[in-house]
Design an enzyme around this catalytic site. Structure first.
Site, PDB file in Angstrom:
ATOM      1  N   GLY A   1      30.889   6.195-130.127  1.00 45.19           N
ATOM      2  CA  GLY A   1      31.987   5.418-129.566  1.00 45.19           C
ATOM      3  C   GLY A   1      31.712   3.932-129.508  1.00 45.19           C
ATOM      4  N   LYS A   2      30.514   3.567-129.148  1.00 45.15           N
ATOM      5  CA  LYS A   2      30.172   2.154-129.042  1.00 45.15           C
ATOM      6  C   LYS A   2      29.719   1.590-130.387  1.00 45.15           C
ATOM      7  CE  LYS A   2      29.087   2.901-124.191  1.00 45.15           C
ATOM      8  NZ  LYS A   2      29.597   4.296-124.197  1.00 45.15           N
TER       9      LYS A   2
ATOM     10  N   ASP B   1      23.172   2.292-124.295  1.00 46.01           N
ATOM     11  CA  ASP B   1      23.942   3.165-123.412  1.00 46.01           C
ATOM     12  C   ASP B   1      22.996   4.302-123.045  1.00 46.01           C
ATOM     13  OD1 ASP B   1      26.251   3.994-122.013  1.00 46.01           O
ATOM     14  OD2 ASP B   1      26.669   5.467-123.581  1.00 46.01           O
TER      15      ASP B   1
ATOM     16  N   CYS C   1      26.531   5.584-117.203  1.00 47.13           N
ATOM     17  CA  CYS C   1      27.743   6.110-116.566  1.00 47.13           C
ATOM     18  C   CYS C   1      27.353   6.809-115.265  1.00 47.13           C
ATOM     19  CB  CYS C   1      28.513   7.046-117.506  1.00 47.13           C
ATOM     20  SG  CYS C   1      27.540   8.432-118.143  1.00 47.13           S
TER      21      CYS C   1
END
Length: 460
Positions: free
Chosen positions: A115-116, A179, A232
């Site tokens: 996604g990133k 991440d 997250c």
């Protein structure tokens, strides 16, 4: 929702009077998001052709909400054309707040499922280098697919321990995104299985991993470069204390301000061991403040003077001279290959990014753009090349509208009979498109299109 008592107690202390609002958000539906691939289509153009209702994510220029209970964007042909990526709205934030410029060398260190990495690659606009790494080879396979669907060719897809990578890329990257693997507290509402995972491996388990990763990544960043650290989760051990650990062990780093949004909350210096006041410049995302899940972000800059770069010594790869089969195929392509970037390994031909270090010994899934394969004196173009091309880049195309039933049949791998539209077409390779955006290859002969859409990508 039944949350662990230890987690509830921690959040009560963290949020104080805001805790009831936080708990109330668990009764709200989760938010679904998609991010437009600006490497293929502008945000404005996408809004004109989007087949379902979308509303902007206010802090992400190319991000939108959609109703995931009523529509399935992953089944639409535009998804297969790589026009967008489905991503939780808060998770779009780290890549959007790491300033990437065309021509830079960029690393996404814990990248799967992509996604990133796909956003970072889109921001490079086909230039520089995107290195995307995931320690899990199985997860890295999904990462590779998503990067290729997005049409990114200037990439390395790696599957290595961060500590090993630091030996190959010392001071190499201009931008790095981490991440980090985490306890996932911010995703409890989105995915309730995360609660059980948290009970098995909580913040203490991940904290030591994160501290190791962030220092290893720091050594791969050039002086003057910038690094984004994100999780997250809400726990200070995984967030502020990890950044504090970096500042202690690599004092050349400083925390930078990020582009603001009214829903962002400041970092919590009181959760660090030294109560470092600079940690207030990091960002927390709480689901009761914004329409998204929980996240933490810290933008960091490495100060110091970069060593003078060694002049590149022109070298010839083993495929310097274009094979005649490839040269013949490229006569239908509007852009020209640089022969010095061609690398032939067995039957496969790759187009490599420029300025790579020696990668011998690195475990990777892909280096560069796979152009295709040489087979019995013929060249077969790859799915990755189809996704990398624009419609106008290739001479012979077949363009269908999204509503044409032949599009779904093509995506399922079926042979298409096209006598009605190819009576005057010569046989050979055709780039199959939907509304002007490539999907893959087909080989035409006597009105029949032999389907060359990659089997592992087909619509079920």
């Amino acid at each position: 929702m039944n949350l662990p008592c230890a987690f509830e107690d921690k959040m009560k202390e963290l949020l104080a009077g805001e805790y009831p609002d936080y708990i109330a958000c668990y009764e709200e539906p989760r938010y679904y998001g998609l991010r437009v691939n600006t490497n293929k289509i502008t945000t404005e153009e996408f809004k004109k052709i989007c087949p379902f209702d979308i509303t902007p994510v206010p802090w992400i220029p190319n991000g939108f909400y959609y109703d995931g209970e009523t529509v399935s964007p992953s089944k639409h042909p535009y998804y297969f054309a790589g026009l967008y990526y489905l991503q939780e709205p808060s998770a779009m934030t780290p890549a959007s707040r790491l300033p990437v410029n065309p021509g830079e060398k960029v690393l996404d260190l814990c990248a799967a499922p992509g996604g990133k990495a796909t956003e970072l690659g889109a921001e490079l606009c086909g230039t520089g280098v995107l290195a995307a790494n995931d320690i899990s080879s199985s997860r890295a396979k999904g990462l590779l697919k998503n990067v290729e669907v997005f049409g990114i060719g200037n990439m390395l897809i790696l599957s290595e321990e961060p500590g090993r990578l630091s030996g190959y890329f010392p001071g190499y990257f201009d931008k790095i995104l981490i991440d980090a693997p985490c306890s996932g507290e911010g995703m409890f509402r989105k995915d309730r299985k995360m609660v059980r995972a948290w009970e098995e491996h909580g913040p203490e388990f991940f904290s030591s991993i994160q501290k190791s990763i962030i220092v290893q990544a720091a050594d791969m960043l050039r002086p003057g470069g910038m690094m984004m650290y994100s999780t997250c989760t809400f726990d200070g051990r995984e967030n502020e204390q990890t950044v504090e650990h970096l500042l202690k062990n690599r004092p050349e780093f400083e925390i930078m301000d990020m582009e603001p949004y009214e829903g962002f909350s400041p970092g919590r210096p009181e959760l660090s061991e030294t109560h470092c006041p600079e940690l207030v410049r990091t960002v927390r995302i709480f689901p009761h403040h914004m329409k998204g899940e929980g996240h933490y972000l810290a933008l960091l800059k490495k100060n110091g003077s970069a060593a003078a770069e060694k002049s590149a010594v022109p070298g010839k790869r083993n495929g310097t001279v274009l094979p005649s089969e490839l040269a013949e195929f490229m006569e239908n392509v509007s852009w020209k290959l640089k022969e010095s970037r061609i690398d032939i390994r067995g039957e496969r031909i790759y187009y490599m990014p420029e300025g790579l270090p020696d990668l011998r010994g690195v475990r990777f899934l892909r280096t560069g753009l796979l152009l295709g394969e040489l087979k019995k004196k013929r060249f077969e173009p790859s799915q990755a090349l189809a996704m990398h091309l624009k419609k106008d880049d290739y001479k012979e195309t077949l363009d269908f509208s999204a509503g044409d039933e032949r599009v779904s049949r093509y995506l399922k791998g079926e042979t298409l009979h096209l006598d009605d539209m190819v009576s005057d077409r010569s046989k050979g390779w055709y780039l199959v498109c939907v509304d002007g955006y490539p999907l893959g290859w087909g080989k035409l002969s006597q009105g029949t299109l032999k389907n060359k859409y990659l089997p592992g990508w087909r619509l079920c």
